[in-house]
Write a protein that holds these residues in place. Structure first.
Motif, PDB file in Angstrom:
ATOM      1  N   ARG A   1      40.524  46.132  46.525  1.00  0.00           N
ATOM      2  CA  ARG A   1      39.939  46.675  45.428  1.00  0.00           C
ATOM      3  C   ARG A   1      41.301  47.384  44.312  1.00  0.00           C
ATOM      4  NH1 ARG A   1      35.151  44.273  44.622  1.00  0.00           N
ATOM      5  NH2 ARG A   1      34.463  44.094  46.899  1.00  0.00           N
ATOM      6  N   ASP A   2      41.592  48.291  45.206  1.00  0.00           N
ATOM      7  CA  ASP A   2      42.913  49.297  44.528  1.00  0.00           C
ATOM      8  C   ASP A   2      43.942  48.767  43.563  1.00  0.00           C
ATOM      9  OD1 ASP A   2      43.107  51.947  46.426  1.00  0.00           O
ATOM     10  OD2 ASP A   2      41.494  51.436  44.938  1.00  0.00           O
ATOM     11  N   ALA A   3      44.284  47.016  44.410  1.00  0.00           N
ATOM     12  CA  ALA A   3      45.139  46.363  44.020  1.00  0.00           C
ATOM     13  C   ALA A   3      44.961  45.590  43.076  1.00  0.00           C
ATOM     14  CB  ALA A   3      45.542  45.565  45.084  1.00  0.00           C
ATOM     15  N   VAL A   4      43.762  45.021  43.036  1.00  0.00           N
ATOM     16  CA  VAL A   4      43.140  44.207  41.904  1.00  0.00           C
ATOM     17  C   VAL A   4      42.840  44.908  40.655  1.00  0.00           C
ATOM     18  CG1 VAL A   4      40.485  42.716  41.228  1.00  0.00           C
ATOM     19  CG2 VAL A   4      41.800  42.654  43.384  1.00  0.00           C
ATOM     20  N   ASP A   5      42.581  46.825  40.624  1.00  0.00           N
ATOM     21  CA  ASP A   5      42.286  47.249  39.371  1.00  0.00           C
ATOM     22  C   ASP A   5      42.976  47.754  38.727  1.00  0.00           C
ATOM     23  OD1 ASP A   5      39.498  49.443  41.358  1.00  0.00           O
ATOM     24  OD2 ASP A   5      39.393  47.685  40.614  1.00  0.00           O
ATOM     25  N   ARG A   6      44.008  47.491  39.564  1.00  0.00           N
ATOM     26  CA  ARG A   6      46.135  48.357  39.506  1.00  0.00           C
ATOM     27  C   ARG A   6      46.284  46.848  38.484  1.00  0.00           C
ATOM     28  NH1 ARG A   6      50.827  51.807  40.148  1.00  0.00           N
ATOM     29  NH2 ARG A   6      51.635  51.235  38.861  1.00  0.00           N
TER      30      ARG A   6
ATOM     31  N   ALA B   1      41.175  38.521  56.257  1.00  0.00           N
ATOM     32  CA  ALA B   1      41.534  37.662  54.726  1.00  0.00           C
ATOM     33  C   ALA B   1      39.950  38.614  54.147  1.00  0.00           C
ATOM     34  CB  ALA B   1      41.752  36.611  54.430  1.00  0.00           C
ATOM     35  N   ALA B   2      39.324  38.873  54.292  1.00  0.00           N
ATOM     36  CA  ALA B   2      37.633  38.117  53.727  1.00  0.00           C
ATOM     37  C   ALA B   2      37.718  39.719  52.434  1.00  0.00           C
ATOM     38  CB  ALA B   2      36.840  38.736  54.724  1.00  0.00           C
ATOM     39  N   PRO B   3      38.595  41.055  53.481  1.00  0.00           N
ATOM     40  CA  PRO B   3      37.842  42.110  51.915  1.00  0.00           C
ATOM     41  C   PRO B   3      39.122  41.811  50.861  1.00  0.00           C
ATOM     42  CG  PRO B   3      38.523  42.898  53.917  1.00  0.00           C
ATOM     43  CD  PRO B   3      38.859  41.333  54.306  1.00  0.00           C
ATOM     44  N   TRP B   4      40.542  40.822  50.867  1.00  0.00           N
ATOM     45  CA  TRP B   4      41.245  40.652  49.778  1.00  0.00           C
ATOM     46  C   TRP B   4      40.601  39.262  48.938  1.00  0.00           C
ATOM     47  CZ3 TRP B   4      45.285  43.085  47.703  1.00  0.00           C
ATOM     48  CH2 TRP B   4      46.003  44.339  49.051  1.00  0.00           C
ATOM     49  N   VAL B   5      39.720  38.692  49.481  1.00  0.00           N
ATOM     50  CA  VAL B   5      38.912  37.597  49.030  1.00  0.00           C
ATOM     51  C   VAL B   5      37.737  38.148  48.194  1.00  0.00           C
ATOM     52  CG1 VAL B   5      37.934  35.061  49.115  1.00  0.00           C
ATOM     53  CG2 VAL B   5      39.757  35.642  50.896  1.00  0.00           C
ATOM     54  N   ALA B   6      37.288  39.256  48.578  1.00  0.00           N
ATOM     55  CA  ALA B   6      36.376  39.716  48.481  1.00  0.00           C
ATOM     56  C   ALA B   6      36.416  40.427  46.928  1.00  0.00           C
ATOM     57  CB  ALA B   6      35.021  40.563  49.288  1.00  0.00           C
ATOM     58  N   ALA B   7      37.198  41.153  46.510  1.00  0.00           N
ATOM     59  CA  ALA B   7      38.064  42.213  45.825  1.00  0.00           C
ATOM     60  C   ALA B   7      38.527  41.235  45.320  1.00  0.00           C
ATOM     61  CB  ALA B   7      38.639  42.908  46.255  1.00  0.00           C
ATOM     62  N   ALA B   8      39.230  39.712  45.234  1.00  0.00           N
ATOM     63  CA  ALA B   8      39.552  39.319  44.131  1.00  0.00           C
ATOM     64  C   ALA B   8      38.525  38.421  43.201  1.00  0.00           C
ATOM     65  CB  ALA B   8      40.904  37.992  44.647  1.00  0.00           C
ATOM     66  N   ALA B   9      37.440  38.103  44.238  1.00  0.00           N
ATOM     67  CA  ALA B   9      36.067  37.141  43.641  1.00  0.00           C
ATOM     68  C   ALA B   9      35.656  38.371  42.814  1.00  0.00           C
ATOM     69  CB  ALA B   9      35.541  36.771  44.543  1.00  0.00           C
ATOM     70  N   ASP B  10      35.763  39.262  42.406  1.00  0.00           N
ATOM     71  CA  ASP B  10      35.339  40.488  41.741  1.00  0.00           C
ATOM     72  C   ASP B  10      36.276  40.716  40.635  1.00  0.00           C
ATOM     73  OD1 ASP B  10      33.775  43.694  42.626  1.00  0.00           O
ATOM     74  OD2 ASP B  10      32.565  41.739  42.207  1.00  0.00           O
ATOM     75  N   GLY B  11      37.055  40.920  40.697  1.00  0.00           N
ATOM     76  CA  GLY B  11      37.999  41.136  39.677  1.00  0.00           C
ATOM     77  C   GLY B  11      39.437  40.516  39.301  1.00  0.00           C
ATOM     78  N   TRP B  12      39.152  39.325  39.212  1.00  0.00           N
ATOM     79  CA  TRP B  12      40.547  38.461  39.902  1.00  0.00           C
ATOM     80  C   TRP B  12      39.906  37.311  39.454  1.00  0.00           C
ATOM     81  CZ3 TRP B  12      44.137  39.195  43.483  1.00  0.00           C
ATOM     82  CH2 TRP B  12      44.715  40.101  43.523  1.00  0.00           C
ATOM     83  N   PRO B  13      38.776  36.587  38.627  1.00  0.00           N
ATOM     84  CA  PRO B  13      38.134  35.827  38.152  1.00  0.00           C
ATOM     85  C   PRO B  13      38.881  34.581  38.153  1.00  0.00           C
ATOM     86  CG  PRO B  13      37.035  37.148  36.497  1.00  0.00           C
ATOM     87  CD  PRO B  13      38.260  37.897  37.646  1.00  0.00           C
ATOM     88  N   LEU B  14      40.261  34.885  37.191  1.00  0.00           N
ATOM     89  CA  LEU B  14      40.402  33.968  36.354  1.00  0.00           C
ATOM     90  C   LEU B  14      41.564  33.112  37.427  1.00  0.00           C
ATOM     91  CD1 LEU B  14      40.655  34.739  32.836  1.00  0.00           C
ATOM     92  CD2 LEU B  14      39.722  32.529  33.588  1.00  0.00           C
TER      93      LEU B  14
END
Lengths: 164, 638
Positions: free
Chosen positions: B119-124, B153-166
């Motif tokens: 989450r922190d990586a996606v937010d930053r 990988a699941a937490p990364w995919v979940a965070a990406a799905a949330d914060g990086w739609p593109l």
């Protein structure tokens, strides 16, 4: 923090660092030896290191073959020589068997992990203890784990999971 | 006029408009790649000034002060920075640059999935379009990490799905990727284009079907050395008939059959297909017909390359390959009948990369084939090539940059196929050789010294003498002198693996001379704590250190604790560590995670064990995320 380092190993007068490391995990070793010490090649080590009498884990004489160490040499399982190592796996009480590729596994731990995935506890044994056995070339059924993993890969014809 | 330290993310601004933010000189950026294009003062900025919010400035006015450059200008400037390290350096200049850089970063590489929370990586970095995440330690490749260790990988995919739609590209290495992850990827990113999975596990062909069905804009599906469970789902058939965007398809690690008719139709309609790597289930004659459909291929991995010799199959292959004028990279599992190799002769001249590391083919046909590849830059081969084969390579492949020689019989009778001779010849005759991985049975200091003298341009030198602690076979001495020569001569060496009989002295040399060294692998070497101390107190740029079966103990670890925070990770297994030192290390260094791994059979809690308990495996890494919460029972965080 002060570091005192001399050329001699810290707590020993005369024996080499290798023996120190031997002592470090000479205690509380589980019954399954994860690796063997190569003690037969003393002739090659001209540095006066004393290897003899250092055996802790079982030494298995394998003739000309290199002794088996976990993860050595560092080749990925994909690069290891592939035999057709898919073997049938049957579990007591489960009608349909599976096949597992032993050469894709690097250790007993990985095999157990795969078997747990293939035969989840819901099917028949509900988490009861089990033993994994394999059939050798001459038809005998043996418990897995007694010999180095690589030997099992070579000699196992099929596996059977028995409820204990 | 105040001088600003380049490295501090300074809140205050440079006092003079002429003060050049020296981001390009940041010590963190590798010297050779330091960008010189970070905004220079003068005309360039005056031209750029009218862009963005500062529109009121006219071109003839003085250049704006650095701190009030609009974000768009900064972001545009940063887009020219080639390396992530340079972007990091730019971000460290001041708060304004920090904000502009992180908001505009498009590519993110997370070298250790536990170094930061997803989450922190996606937010930053909210604008990321391409992300790469790596999980398990390198020694997991060799079976030293038991299953269920983590790296999901699941937490990364979940965070990406949330914060990086593109998000367009996702790459995972040594991680556990489940079918659910693949389904989430397929349904979360409407413009998803590139999926690369390297040495991963946990998924099946059902997950692949979700990708092929759901990712309408997929360009690359690259599966390298994964363990994929075969659910017999026809994943390849899920590509819609209207789907034509594929450029890379690599399913070489898949065990099962694929529907060949479906594959053929897919290949026919994807006119941009450049890379096709087949699995073992595709026989030779089918390869020929695929090549006829895709003559534009740049990279080909053949499937099962064994077949009885038929003269018409030979002719078919020859004709098919003759049509592939763009073919540059070739690989495959060649249990080849050597008689087929001449069918490829027409592509030899164009080949830049040849991967025969799964090929048990040997003999004069193999060598004749390689000798025709005059433009080869990368050669991966088995030791079946033997010394005389490498001598031919040395004479024929003058452009060779990377050589890897793998052992065909790693556990075997020790029959020496390959000696130091082969490596000496290649390094003498290939002036551009800079990367070597070499498994062999014997070595001498003299050979290593010769190699070092001939090739000071090595960036990667990995030598694995198959038998641990093997000395120089002529002098019976340790190989200290040889490896010392390597590090003294190769000033740009970034990666080194040592083997054979080695004392602490070689590490003194490595510590003193390894000024660019980033990754070091040590096994069965050294005689005392001193060896480890030399490494940790030297090697200024060291990032990854992995050690097994060495007599290194607690003292050098504790004495160099601060060093560990400058590194990505440290792995030590079967050394002489005890629990007490690990506790001290963890207490002293709160930003490190100190993981202990014991035999999975033993699960007694670490708190109850005394300080002098031996530690079988230590894995330490820096993190801003705190201790992970997904450890299996055989891993304890101290």
């Amino acid at each position: 923090m002060e570091l005192e380092l001399g050329l001699a190993p810290p707590n020993d007068a005369g024996s080499c660092g290798k023996r120190r490391s031997a002592e470090a995990f000479g205690v509380k070793k589980p019954t399954l030896p994860l690796f063997l010490r190569d003690d037969d090649d003393d002739g090659d080590h001209g540095n006066g290191e004393d290897d003899t009498g250092d055996a802790r884990d079982c030494e298995i004489s394998m003739g000309n073959k290199r002794k088996r160490l976990v993860g050595w040499p560092p080749v990925k399982s994909a690069h290891r020589p592939r035999s057709n190592s898919h073997v049938k796996v049957k579990m007591e009480g489960v009608p349909i068997g599976r096949k597992v590729d032993l050469s894709r596994h690097a250790s007993y731990h990985q095999l157990h992990h795969t078997l747990r995935l293939m035969f989840p506890s819901s099917t028949s044994h509900h988490g009861d203890p089990y033993a994994v056995t394999y059939e050798e070339g001459d038809g005998d059924w043996m418990l897995v784990g007694d010999v180095p993993w690589e030997d099992t890969v070579m000699s196992a014809k099929r596996l059977k999971i028995l409820l204990v | 006029r105040k001088q600003k330290d380049n490295d501090t993310a300074s809140l205050s601004t440079p006092s003079s408009p002429d003060a050049l933010p020296a981001a390009a000189a940041s010590p963190r950026a590798p010297p050779a790649r330091a960008s010189r294009r970070v905004a220079s003062p003068g005309p360039a900025t005056a031209r750029a000034a009218p862009m963005g919010r500062g529109g009121a400035r006219d071109g003839a006015a003085a250049a704006p002060p650095w701190h009030s450059l609009p974000d768009e200008v900064l972001e545009h400037a940063f887009s020219f920075l080639p390396a992530a390290a340079d972007r990091g350096a730019a971000a460290a200049v001041c708060h304004g640059w920090l904000g502009a850089e992180r908001r505009s970063r498009r590519r993110l590489a997370v070298a250790n999935c536990y170094a930061a929370a997803p989450r922190d990586a996606v937010d930053r970095f909210p604008s990321v379009r391409a992300a790469e995440v790596k999980g398990k330690p390198h020694f997991a490749d060799f079976g030293l990490v038991p299953p269920a260790w983590g790296a999901e990988a699941a937490p990364w995919v979940a965070a990406a799905a949330d914060g990086w739609p593109l998000l367009e590209e996702l790459s995972f290495k040594r991680m556990v990727v489940t079918d659910e992850c693949l389904e989430m990827i397929a349904s979360s990113f409407r413009n998803f284009q590139v999926l690369r999975l390297v040495s991963c596990e946990g998924f099946s062909t059902a997950g692949l079907a979700a990708i092929t069905e759901g990712c309408r804009n997929l360009r690359e599906l690259d599966l390298q050395e994964n363990y994929i469970e075969d659910c017999s789902s026809h994943w390849l058939s899920y590509f819609p008939e209207s789907f034509t965007s594929l450029e890379t398809l690599n399913f070489s690690c898949l065990e099962g059959e694929v529907n060949f008719a479906v594959l053929e139709r897919l290949v026919s309609r994807c006119r941009n297909l450049k890379t096709l790597k087949l699995n073992n289930a595709i026989p030779l004659d089918k390869v020929a017909s695929l090549l006829r459909k895709a003559p534009q291929l740049v990279e080909l991995g053949t499937g099962k390359f064994s077949a009885e010799y038929h003269s018409d199959l030979f002719a078919k292959l020859e004709a098919a390959f003759a049509g592939c004028k763009s073919l540059r990279r070739l690989s495959g599992a060649w249990d080849a009948v050597p008689d087929y190799l001449p069918a490829f002769y027409c592509v030899c001249e164009g080949l830049t990369s040849l991967n025969l590391s799964y090929a048990t083919v040997r003999g004069p046909e193999l060598i004749k084939f390689i000798s025709r590849c005059k433009n080869l830059q990368q050669l991966w081969v088995m030791d079946l090539i033997e010394d005389h084969g490498l001598a031919v390579v040395a004479g024929s492949c003058s452009k060779l940059q990377e050589l890897r020689v793998f052992p065909s019989d790693p556990f075997g009778a020790g029959q020496v196929l390959l000696t130091e001779r082969g490596l000496v010849d290649v390094s003498a005759s290939c002036p551009m050789l800079e990367s070597v991985l070499y498994f062999c049975g014997q070595m001498t200091n003299e050979a290593l010294i010769t190699i070092a003298k001939n090739r000071p341009n090595f960036t990667c030198f990995r030598l694995c003498i198959l038998e641990p602690r093997t000395p120089d076979y002529v002098t019976r001495e340790s190989l200290d002198a040889g490896f010392s020569a390597i590090v003294e001569s190769c000033k740009g060496l970034r990666r080194l693996s040592v083997s054979g009989l080695l004392t602490d002295l070689v590490f003194k040399s490595i510590g003193a001379n390894g000024n660019c060294l980033e990754m070091l692998s040590i096994a069965f070497a050294g005689n005392s704590d001193l060896g480890l101390h030399y490494i940790l107190s030297g090697c200024k740029t060291l990032k990854k250190l992995e050690i097994r079966d060495c007599p290194f103990g607690n003292k050098p670890l504790l004495a160099n604790a601060a060093k560990l925070e400058t590194m990505r990770s440290l792995w030590m297994s079967s050394c002489s560590l005890t629990l007490g030192a690990c506790r001290q290390l963890a207490e002293k260094m709160p930003r490190l995670t100190v993981e202990i791994m014991n035999d999975p059979g033993r699960t007694c809690p670490v708190e109850s064990l005394p300080d002098d308990s031996p530690v079988e495996t230590l894995y330490v890494y820096r993190t801003i995320a705190g201790p992970r919460s997904d450890t299996p029972d055989y891993v304890q965080i101290v």
